[in-house]
Design a protein around this motif. Sequence first.
Motif, PDB file in Angstrom:
ATOM      1  N   PHE B  69       0.824  -1.207   0.000  1.00 46.84           N
ATOM      2  CA  PHE B  69       0.000   0.000   0.000  1.00 46.84           C
ATOM      3  C   PHE B  69       0.856   1.254   0.000  1.00 46.84           C
ATOM      4  CE2 PHE B  69      -2.693  -3.163   2.159  1.00 46.84           C
ATOM      5  CZ  PHE B  69      -3.747  -3.166   1.261  1.00 46.84           C
ATOM      6  N   ILE B  70       0.298   2.297  -0.595  1.00 50.74           N
ATOM      7  CA  ILE B  70       0.914   3.621  -0.467  1.00 50.74           C
ATOM      8  C   ILE B  70       0.538   4.154   0.913  1.00 50.74           C
ATOM      9  CG2 ILE B  70       0.875   6.009  -1.301  1.00 50.74           C
ATOM     10  CD1 ILE B  70       0.405   4.932  -4.082  1.00 50.74           C
ATOM     11  N   ARG B  71       1.564   4.559   1.691  1.00 52.87           N
ATOM     12  CA  ARG B  71       1.297   5.019   3.063  1.00 52.87           C
ATOM     13  C   ARG B  71       1.722   6.457   3.231  1.00 52.87           C
ATOM     14  NH1 ARG B  71       1.348  -0.021   6.285  1.00 52.87           N
ATOM     15  NH2 ARG B  71       1.562  -1.649   4.733  1.00 52.87           N
ATOM     16  N   VAL B  72       1.124   7.093   4.219  1.00 54.78           N
ATOM     17  CA  VAL B  72       1.541   8.472   4.509  1.00 54.78           C
ATOM     18  C   VAL B  72       1.986   8.616   5.962  1.00 54.78           C
ATOM     19  CG1 VAL B  72       0.242   9.657   2.705  1.00 54.78           C
ATOM     20  CG2 VAL B  72      -0.889   9.068   4.847  1.00 54.78           C
ATOM     21  N   VAL B  73       1.903   7.525   6.734  1.00 51.76           N
ATOM     22  CA  VAL B  73       2.296   7.615   8.150  1.00 51.76           C
ATOM     23  C   VAL B  73       3.489   6.687   8.388  1.00 51.76           C
ATOM     24  CG1 VAL B  73       1.557   7.302  10.530  1.00 51.76           C
ATOM     25  CG2 VAL B  73      -0.091   8.091   8.810  1.00 51.76           C
ATOM     26  N   HIS B  74       4.531   7.245   8.931  1.00 48.71           N
ATOM     27  CA  HIS B  74       5.690   6.442   9.289  1.00 48.71           C
ATOM     28  C   HIS B  74       6.101   6.782  10.715  1.00 48.71           C
ATOM     29  CE1 HIS B  74       9.382   4.230   9.046  1.00 48.71           C
ATOM     30  NE2 HIS B  74      10.113   5.310   9.342  1.00 48.71           N
ATOM     31  N   ASP B  75       6.217   5.772  11.555  1.00 47.95           N
ATOM     32  CA  ASP B  75       6.577   5.982  12.967  1.00 47.95           C
ATOM     33  C   ASP B  75       5.631   6.966  13.645  1.00 47.95           C
ATOM     34  OD1 ASP B  75       8.504   4.228  13.362  1.00 47.95           O
ATOM     35  OD2 ASP B  75      10.200   5.637  13.123  1.00 47.95           O
ATOM     36  N   GLY B  76       4.337   6.886  13.263  1.00 50.81           N
ATOM     37  CA  GLY B  76       3.367   7.790  13.853  1.00 50.81           C
ATOM     38  C   GLY B  76       3.485   9.212  13.355  1.00 50.81           C
ATOM     39  N   GLN B  77       4.286   9.416  12.330  1.00 52.43           N
ATOM     40  CA  GLN B  77       4.470  10.763  11.784  1.00 52.43           C
ATOM     41  C   GLN B  77       3.905  10.839  10.381  1.00 52.43           C
ATOM     42  OE1 GLN B  77       7.803  13.077  12.741  1.00 52.43           O
ATOM     43  NE2 GLN B  77       6.626  12.842  14.623  1.00 52.43           N
ATOM     44  N   LEU B  78       3.222  11.954  10.086  1.00 54.09           N
ATOM     45  CA  LEU B  78       2.710  12.162   8.738  1.00 54.09           C
ATOM     46  C   LEU B  78       3.870  12.523   7.818  1.00 54.09           C
ATOM     47  CD1 LEU B  78      -0.250  12.012   7.799  1.00 54.09           C
ATOM     48  CD2 LEU B  78      -0.229  14.524   7.748  1.00 54.09           C
ATOM     49  N   THR B  79       4.012  11.804   6.710  1.00 56.10           N
ATOM     50  CA  THR B  79       5.083  12.107   5.760  1.00 56.10           C
ATOM     51  C   THR B  79       4.516  12.149   4.354  1.00 56.10           C
ATOM     52  OG1 THR B  79       5.560   9.788   5.424  1.00 56.10           O
ATOM     53  CG2 THR B  79       6.804  10.890   7.157  1.00 56.10           C
ATOM     54  N   MET B  80       5.416  12.407   3.399  1.00 55.45           N
ATOM     55  CA  MET B  80       5.010  12.331   1.997  1.00 55.45           C
ATOM     56  C   MET B  80       4.684  10.878   1.693  1.00 55.45           C
ATOM     57  SD  MET B  80       5.089  15.338   0.819  1.00 55.45           S
ATOM     58  CE  MET B  80       5.160  15.247  -0.975  1.00 55.45           C
ATOM     59  N   PRO B  81       3.809  10.610   0.684  1.00 56.90           N
ATOM     60  CA  PRO B  81       3.455   9.213   0.382  1.00 56.90           C
ATOM     61  C   PRO B  81       4.687   8.370   0.040  1.00 56.90           C
ATOM     62  CG  PRO B  81       2.396  10.769  -1.151  1.00 56.90           C
ATOM     63  CD  PRO B  81       3.130  11.578  -0.147  1.00 56.90           C
ATOM     64  N   PHE B  82       4.681   7.163   0.540  1.00 55.25           N
ATOM     65  CA  PHE B  82       5.811   6.251   0.283  1.00 55.25           C
ATOM     66  C   PHE B  82       5.290   4.816   0.320  1.00 55.25           C
ATOM     67  CE2 PHE B  82       5.282   6.375   4.772  1.00 55.25           C
ATOM     68  CZ  PHE B  82       5.584   5.101   5.201  1.00 55.25           C
ATOM     69  N   VAL B  83       6.154   3.883  -0.043  1.00 55.03           N
ATOM     70  CA  VAL B  83       5.821   2.457   0.020  1.00 55.03           C
ATOM     71  C   VAL B  83       6.953   1.760   0.743  1.00 55.03           C
ATOM     72  CG1 VAL B  83       5.486   0.379  -1.354  1.00 55.03           C
ATOM     73  CG2 VAL B  83       4.471   2.514  -2.110  1.00 55.03           C
ATOM     74  N   TYR B  84       6.594   0.868   1.665  1.00 56.02           N
ATOM     75  CA  TYR B  84       7.643   0.077   2.322  1.00 56.02           C
ATOM     76  C   TYR B  84       8.189  -0.974   1.370  1.00 56.02           C
ATOM     77  CZ  TYR B  84       6.474   1.877   7.002  1.00 56.02           C
ATOM     78  OH  TYR B  84       6.288   2.665   8.082  1.00 56.02           O
ATOM     79  N   GLY B  85       9.404  -1.341   1.571  1.00 55.23           N
ATOM     80  CA  GLY B  85       9.967  -2.449   0.837  1.00 55.23           C
ATOM     81  C   GLY B  85       9.490  -3.770   1.424  1.00 55.23           C
ATOM     82  N   VAL B  86       9.705  -4.870   0.700  1.00 55.28           N
ATOM     83  CA  VAL B  86       9.348  -6.177   1.247  1.00 55.28           C
ATOM     84  C   VAL B  86      10.560  -7.100   1.148  1.00 55.28           C
ATOM     85  CG1 VAL B  86       6.869  -6.174   0.864  1.00 55.28           C
ATOM     86  CG2 VAL B  86       8.403  -6.790  -1.004  1.00 55.28           C
ATOM     87  N   VAL B  87      10.615  -8.023   2.062  1.00 58.17           N
ATOM     88  CA  VAL B  87      11.651  -9.060   1.954  1.00 58.17           C
ATOM     89  C   VAL B  87      10.977 -10.418   1.993  1.00 58.17           C
ATOM     90  CG1 VAL B  87      13.685  -7.864   2.802  1.00 58.17           C
ATOM     91  CG2 VAL B  87      12.036  -8.798   4.431  1.00 58.17           C
ATOM     92  N   GLY B  88      11.468 -11.299   1.175  1.00 55.96           N
ATOM     93  CA  GLY B  88      10.892 -12.641   1.116  1.00 55.96           C
ATOM     94  C   GLY B  88      11.704 -13.614   1.931  1.00 55.96           C
ATOM     95  N   GLU B  89      11.011 -14.441   2.675  1.00 63.08           N
ATOM     96  CA  GLU B  89      11.692 -15.516   3.412  1.00 63.08           C
ATOM     97  C   GLU B  89      10.997 -16.811   3.063  1.00 63.08           C
ATOM     98  OE1 GLU B  89      11.800 -14.832   7.651  1.00 63.08           O
ATOM     99  OE2 GLU B  89      12.533 -12.790   7.267  1.00 63.08           O
ATOM    100  N   ARG B  90      11.794 -17.831   2.815  1.00 62.43           N
ATOM    101  CA  ARG B  90      11.175 -19.101   2.477  1.00 62.43           C
ATOM    102  C   ARG B  90      10.832 -19.828   3.767  1.00 62.43           C
ATOM    103  NH1 ARG B  90      10.245 -21.207  -2.295  1.00 62.43           N
ATOM    104  NH2 ARG B  90      11.622 -19.766  -3.353  1.00 62.43           N
ATOM    105  N   ASN B  91       9.560 -20.163   3.900  1.00 64.61           N
ATOM    106  CA  ASN B  91       9.119 -20.912   5.060  1.00 64.61           C
ATOM    107  C   ASN B  91       9.728 -22.300   4.972  1.00 64.61           C
ATOM    108  OD1 ASN B  91       7.577 -22.693   6.717  1.00 64.61           O
ATOM    109  ND2 ASN B  91       5.976 -21.112   6.822  1.00 64.61           N
ATOM    110  N   GLN B  92      10.481 -22.707   6.012  1.00 63.19           N
ATOM    111  CA  GLN B  92      11.235 -23.959   5.926  1.00 63.19           C
ATOM    112  C   GLN B  92      10.342 -25.187   5.892  1.00 63.19           C
ATOM    113  OE1 GLN B  92      14.416 -24.211   5.193  1.00 63.19           O
ATOM    114  NE2 GLN B  92      14.335 -21.980   5.082  1.00 63.19           N
TER     115      GLN B  92
END
Lengths: 369, 370, 393, 329
Positions: B69-92
């Motif tokens: 999702f496009i977010r505007v809140v980071h660490d409880g602070q309003l910021t410019m719109p951004f997207v978090y990165g994702v990391v994949g982990e293989r479920n063993q």
Amino acid sequence: MQQTPTRTDRDPDRARDADRTAAPERPGEPILSVRGLKTHFATDEGVVRAVDGVDFDLHPGEVLGIVGESGCGKSITMKSVMRLVQHPGRIVAGEIRYRRPAGDGKKAIDVDLATLRPQGRAIRRIRGGDIALIPQEPMASFSPLHSIGDQIVEAILLHQRVGRREAKRIAIEKLAEVGMPNPQQRFDAYSWQLSGGLRQRAVIALALSCNPSVLVADEPTTAIDVTTQAQVLELLKDLQRDHGSSIVFITHDLGVIAQLADHVVVMYLGRVMEQGPVRDIFHAPQHPYTRALLQSVPSLHAEPRVALPTVSGSIPHPLHRPTGCPFHPRCPDAMPGRCDVAMPAMASVDGRPPVACFLHHDQAEEDAA
Amino acid sequence: MAAKTDATSQVYVAPAWKMTWWRFRKHKLAVFCLWLIGLIALISISPQFFATTDPYATSARRAYIPTQFIRVVHDGQLTMPFVYGVVGERNQRTLRMEWVIDDEVRYPVRFFVRGFEYRFLGLIPTDRHLIGFAGAPPGETPALLGTDRLGRDQWSRLMYGTQISMSIGLVAVALSTLLGIILGGISGYFGGLTDNIIQRIIELLQALPPIPVWLALSAALPRTWPVTLVYFAITIILALLGWTRLAREVRGRFLSLREEDFVTAARLVGASRVRIIFSHMVPSFTSHIIAAVTLAIPLMILNETFLSFLGLGLRPPAISWGVMLQEAQNLQSVVNAPWLLLPGAFVIIAVLALNILGDGLRDAADPYAN
Amino acid sequence: MSETAPGSAPAERTDHRGDGDDRVPGGPPLLQVRNLKKHFPITGGFFQRVVGQVRAVDDVSFDVHEGEILSLVGESGCGKTTTARCVLRALDPTAGEVLFRRADGETVDVAKLRESELRPLWREMQMIFQDPFGSLNPRKNLLEIIGEPLYVQGVTSRQARMDRVAELLNLVGLRPEYMHRFPHAFSGGQRQRVVIARALALEPRLVVADEAVSALDVSVQAQILNLLLDLQRRLNLSYLFVAHDLSIVKHISHRVAVMYVGKIAELAPTDDLFRRPKHPYTSALMKAVPVADPDHRAALQGLPGEVANPADPPSGCYFHPRCPFAEERCRTETPQLRELAPGHHVSCHRAEELDLDGIGDLESGGDGAERPFGRAPAAPASADAAPPAEGPS
Amino acid sequence: MHWFILKRLMVVPLLLFIFSIIAFVLIQAPPGDYLTSYIAELAQGGTTITQDQIDSLRRQYGLDQPVYVQYFLWVGNLLQGDLGYSFEWRRSNAELIGERLLLTLALTTLSLIFTWVVAIPIGIISATRQYSVIDYVFTVLNYIGLATPNFLLALVLMWIAFDSFGLSVTGLFSPEFQQAPWSWARFADMMGKIWLPMIVLGTAGTAQIARVVRANLLDELGKPYTEMARAKGLPEWKLVLKYPTRVAIAPVVSTLGWYFPQLLSGGLVVAVVMSLPTIGPLLLRALVGQDMYLAGTIILIYCILTVVGTLVSDVLLALLDPRIRMDGA
């Protein structure tokens, strides 16, 4: 309210009609009296003041004619009395007192219909049982999927303590009474199987089925031919004579009014312009509108191909009501600065029938808003 | 008072389209839907501009990434719109990739950014896109609506799918309308035997169960046909059964208009048949036809979605809403990757908007009703 | 030709005949309708076969003379509107002739012409419709509506059309600056004026008015009647006036044809017909009209039964089941329309022997004092002085 | 009444004749014939087949005859109750279709009843409370119902059932009843599962029909006979149900003509998604596998069901409306 001397000098017809007697005494207490009735419709474009302050009385055994052109509020007035006005229409002011002495096995009633809930039990008892409607379109007034007998029996079962078998007997009796040929067979007929005249008779039988004390006939003959109309009018006359019921007859046809009514109410744009005994209205009309109406109808007895006296203009759009007297823009006798400012009150002068016109008196209505 | 008379006299000289528009404007929801449809139409015209990445690009490594999702809140602070990165982990245990949000990595949303090259409206070469993400490594563009089985970016696919799904609806309806107006018009204006024959044909077609017949027709298309040919064939198949309702509508209008006094009046002053049809009758029902057409488009879109979903309509590599939904054909894939149903939400919104718009137009179509 | 402003014509043509002239205009007939029939098929059964005929108009003949107002009057379903529409070829008649004498003196059979041949003829005959709402295209402004006949008949210059439309609007009592307004800006009466303006745009000689005032309010009805009469005199028009209201018919027409179930029952000069009706139906119709005078109440009389079904009419005289004077002959033999007195045609077997009530007999005192307010007593009988009009042969 | 129904019945054979042609054309339309694909399939499976065998198969199915002969052969067999043989399933079509047809009808009829039971009250409430909150709520729900493809609704509901309740709501029978003969237990098991597809299938139709009822009823509520009933003193709910509703519902019954085929068609897609043992997935598989006689037979069955649905709606309409009943009497 301001009280000033009446202006007899302005009325040229006064002298000629001086010998005309004042309104004859109307019999007994009014069974229905309407005071200050206002029914407004809140539409998207604005508020339509369909009925805007109407007063009249209906006495027992009397035929009251309400006459006026389209949009004058004559039908809405009676729908308001029967509390049949649907959304967005609403009675915003006024009193509708209905008084009926005990009789016919019914208890005496004295109630202000305007205060009842429109769908409540109280008004439903009166509707159909005490005040019955003869509607404008007999064709559409019966459900096409139910036989006419079924629809009449339904009304009887609602208002009378009788069984289904007895109700059917009464229904057939009523059909016979209104001159329906073969009432036994017609009982099972559907409305679309009947001709216009028979349908109108069936509707009258339905209205009469519970012996109402007031019949409201809303332009019952506009949709039918003149020869059939004459039959229906005769029938209504006979019924009125035999049962002594009171009839409110709504029409735009002055001929029908002259033939049937005892007392006449003339309406224009939701207001009563003039009212009085039928002979006074026809022979000595006081209001310019009444006069114009009477003159503009060609008569079988008048000279042919002469120009008819007319009123200029046409009925205004209900949302563009003129200020003051609603008739003033078309009135030949309108007085600038008076008629376009204040609405004349309904007042009686020299014992003559009441009229709402400054030509006859100076009483203005207080809330001419 | 003067203002009032001004307004009234404006109404007095207002031509029909203006009256219709004034009436339509009162229906606020329909006006909103008109804007919505306008936006969808914009996407259909140039999906590349709205896409963030190449919709055909597969990447097995990036399969089944959930929505970012496009977010505007980071660490409880309003910021410019951004997207978090994702990391994949293989479920063993299940050996499945599981993607989690990496809130250390943030890709700010940028507008009118450079991306892959394309031709705007098929003409102007450009590489500008509506949105982009600053700092995202190539091939790792954040997937706004997640990715599918093959790691394709659903957002970009949706933009491309919009073009095909909307245009199929539009072209199929255009064909039906043409057929419907011609046959309905002939039927309604000439009447008699012609009318009788056309009416019987319409009744017959309406008595056919639509989906089985569509399925059979689509199944009859050779598998070897290229995508564009299939596209047109499907459009024609949809139009073939879809014109009857419009034809009935047109015929009904013609029949009732033929009886109107103003049409008789035009004839009696000597107007020719062509003039009567095109100057008096056609303008009287165009707005009704527009409304009917607007209401027919969503049906066509739904039908295309059905067919493609069942595998008998458009086939990959073509991208349509139905083709995308094919990815979500069974419970298993829906349970594992619910975002695969998102194109369905898009279908619902588009159909909903078209239906409301059509109803609004229909209500406004006859401004002289009261 | 229409480019020359024809608005100047009315002044020259103005006829200063006195009000209430009872003379029936003579001269050669402008329109001769002969044995006109219009049958509508009834379909039914398995294959929508024709199973019957509604004989809406069943052998009708009459003439309309130059400058004359002939009324067709009758109850609903009597075929008066169908007759009028057949005359103009708004409907195609099943049989019969509609002979129209054109301005150039040539007589043509309107019933047999093709559409292309009708177009030039429609300059000379026009129609006024009943419903002022349905007869104006709501999508066109007055300039387009009234200008359409001009345009299709060759006035291509927009300025010329605008001038003529302004003139026509003046003629019917509307302000010329209204020409850019659309019909929704007008009331019923004003719309009817627009309809009249359109009908007059091509300067017709015959105007068919189909219930032209029935849909209007009483106060507006009188305005339109006055306008129609005024225009008739100024432009020397002929009207075929269709109506169901006897008072209006009595007021406007020179001659009246009373129709019953597709046939003419009686046709006579107005005054003659109303004073001395010869057909029981005519008399019954008059007695059924409610008089707008509360002092004449006994007069109202209904007619028993219902109007016959034109799809399945009774034998003999169609009126016999409702006729108080019917005898055996009426049940079996169909009466023919015949000339009883000069100009007075009637189709009743017993016309000679019956003494029927006209409106003269309805009046009791006739002293005028009892008349409704402001109304003059009826004009004295003058029918005998009227030159006999030519009836159908 | 009899006249009216007779008239309708007369058209049925003609319709069926035309439909059989359409179905036949549809199954003949794909390039090649089912035999070719059958042989190809056999070859794939390792079975070789000689030209003689192929020719004898062709003769057996009349494939060496002109097309119209093939058509009459097919129709002739159908009329004798021989629905043909499915190559793919190696079973007779009648056997394949039999129970599935029954289940299809059960599901369609239940959905129809569901639709009416839900849609008609909604329509009545919306119309009698026009512009109220509840009317708006229903209107919004109707729009959404109309816009949602039912396969999507099926997927979402299945997902919710699985995600929230751990239920796997596919199929019409639990595993133990899948192949079992009919018994009360099996019936009960089916009724426990059929409700979800029924709701899914009925939703779009509910929206449509509620709209029709609302619009019709609004028209009828303004009619003079409604006012007349009110003027009689009838209570509002009673008069609404007795008069305008009955008139407003008559056209709804006539919608059966198009709604029934729509349900059948819609059922096809839902059945695919929810793995229901109805004729829908069978048709899809037959079409994909070019098992053309099976496909043709199923399409013809769809057509027949449609005609029957229209016929039933006509009869119901005649029962409801005396004007139709007495037409031509």
